[in-house]
Scaffold this active site. Structure first.
Site, PDB file in Angstrom:
ATOM      1  N   ARG A  44      45.509  14.679  87.733  1.00  0.00           N
ATOM      2  CA  ARG A  44      45.282  14.309  89.132  1.00  0.00           C
ATOM      3  C   ARG A  44      44.314  13.137  89.189  1.00  0.00           C
ATOM      4  O   ARG A  44      43.767  12.714  88.184  1.00  0.00           O
ATOM      5  CB  ARG A  44      44.840  15.498  89.989  1.00  0.00           C
ATOM      6  CG  ARG A  44      43.939  16.532  89.390  1.00  0.00           C
ATOM      7  CD  ARG A  44      42.547  16.055  89.028  1.00  0.00           C
ATOM      8  NE  ARG A  44      41.888  15.424  90.160  1.00  0.00           N
ATOM      9  CZ  ARG A  44      40.840  14.639  90.064  1.00  0.00           C
ATOM     10  NH1 ARG A  44      40.297  14.370  88.870  1.00  0.00           N
ATOM     11  NH2 ARG A  44      40.285  14.082  91.109  1.00  0.00           N
ATOM     12  N   ASP A 234      42.379   7.178  97.308  1.00  0.00           N
ATOM     13  CA  ASP A 234      43.763   7.395  96.849  1.00  0.00           C
ATOM     14  C   ASP A 234      44.677   6.287  97.342  1.00  0.00           C
ATOM     15  O   ASP A 234      45.726   6.019  96.748  1.00  0.00           O
ATOM     16  CB  ASP A 234      44.264   8.759  97.320  1.00  0.00           C
ATOM     17  CG  ASP A 234      43.486   9.855  96.603  1.00  0.00           C
ATOM     18  OD1 ASP A 234      42.393  10.200  97.075  1.00  0.00           O
ATOM     19  OD2 ASP A 234      43.945  10.289  95.534  1.00  0.00           O
TER      20      ASP A 234
END
Ligand code: MRU
Length: 346
Positions: A44, A234
């Site tokens: 991740r 992100d």
């Protein structure tokens, strides 16, 4: 070891679900295994997902039995589609997939040469991420003063990237410059990346870290127990920074208390062609909210919301630190650093 590496036709990475208690290395052999690891969040962090997607395509090319370039391209496109369906919000994965595909489309040669090119490009993406993080660290460290207490959210460290980290790269670089920096890490419900990964990384490196629950941010700002915030991203779009759920409330609180709020991210996280309204915010399973670990804490069949990311409008962001320098809001559109680190100016 880097967080992700290409080793003899396999991809070696760390199973982040097992940290901090166990360092289990995964040896992924094909694109499906990488896609599964991404979906389950064994891997991740936006920049790491970019490198992982690139390496997944490298696995496809390296192990392909295709005799014609057209066939290999088709296999890469099918794998790309699988990867795009794993996690929708972080842009690095989409960026890396497009970059590899474009390289393949433009290539004239046989399938063996094309496979070698794809592996080489994936390695280049990983190398560039590692270099970008060092550079982010160097620029970002100029904003950190001796004695600072820096709050960070989620994990934007070595584990979220190929190595060194973005937000934690800034802290690492400041510490390498012998500045005394203390970090406050939020636990980051529901997946606890702060408690499990940031706390682990910083403790392992001997950097002072104190863990708090997400609900304590207002209190510690009110008490002046923190004087800077540095987080990762992100996706940075034209009007906002999209980052781990909880980032927005930290940014609002920081502004209210006059605390600078910095975002550290490589240019591969920039998506200036889009606005926040156009981005899909990943909605994850209700069990992440109704349970803590394997223990159910909420009543059965309760309605649950579980967006994994939130949207922080740019007016809450003091500056974005990227590998080219420090960007203030007006510079984001042109990607031009408004102010380079002190040592660059001299
Ligand atoms: O859901 P995750 O753990 O993949 O989300 C990661 C984050 O939100 C990080 O803060 C962000 O990716 C920055 S990583 C350098």
């Amino acid at each position: 070891m880097r967080t992700i590496e290409w080793r003899d036709g396999t991809v070696v990475t760390i199973n982040q679900l097992k940290l901090p208690h166990e360092t289990e290395l995964l040896r992924l052999k094909n694109c499906d295994e990488v896609a599964e690891a991404i979906k389950k969040m064994k891997i991740r962090g936006a920049p790491l997902l970019g490198a992982a997607a690139a390496y997944a395509l490298a696995l496809v090319a390296y192990h392909s039995k295709a005799k014609e370039k057209k066939r290999l391209i088709r296999e890469l496109e099918e794998a790309a589609e699988k990867l795009r369906r794993t996690r929708p919000t972080g842009v690095n994965l989409f960026w890396a997939v497009e970059r590899i595909l474009n390289k393949a489309y433009a290539f004239h040669g046989n399938t063996k040469e094309l496979a070698a090119l794809v592996v080489e490009e994936a390695n280049r993406i990983a190398d560039e991420d590692a270099a970008a993080n060092r550079s982010i660290g160097k620029y970002g460290a100029s904003l950190i003063m001796d004695g600072d207490v820096v709050l960070t959210h989620c994990n934007a460290g070595a584990l979220a990237t190929v190595e060194y980290g973005t937000a934690l790269g800034v802290i690492r670089a400041a510490v390498e410059q012998s500045k005394k920096v203390r970090v406050i890490a939020t636990e980051t419900r529901p997946k606890l990346q702060g408690a499990r990964l940031t706390a682990y990384e910083l403790k392992r490196d001997g950097i002072s870290v104190t863990l708090i629950s997400d609900t304590m941010v207002g209190y510690i700002m009110y008490r002046r127990m923190v004087n800077k915030v540095v987080v990762g991203a992100d996706r940075i779009v034209r009007d906002a920074v999209i980052n781990k759920i909880g980032t927005y409330q930290i940014a609002v609180l920081a502004k209210e208390h006059g605390i600078p709020f910095y975002v550290a991210a490589p240019k591969s996280t920039f998506d200036l062609a889009h606005t926040s309204a156009e981005v899909t915010i990943e909605e994850r399973s209700p069990e992440e909210i109704t349970c803590i670990g394997s223990e159910r804490i909420a009543p059965e069949s309760i309605a649950v919301l579980n967006p994994a990311f939130d949207v922080t409008p740019l007016n809450y962001v003091t500056a974005v630190i990227c590998e080219d320098g420090i960007l203030y809001m007006d510079d984001l559109a042109s990607l031009k650093p408004a102010r380079l680190a002190q040592n660059e100016q001299e």
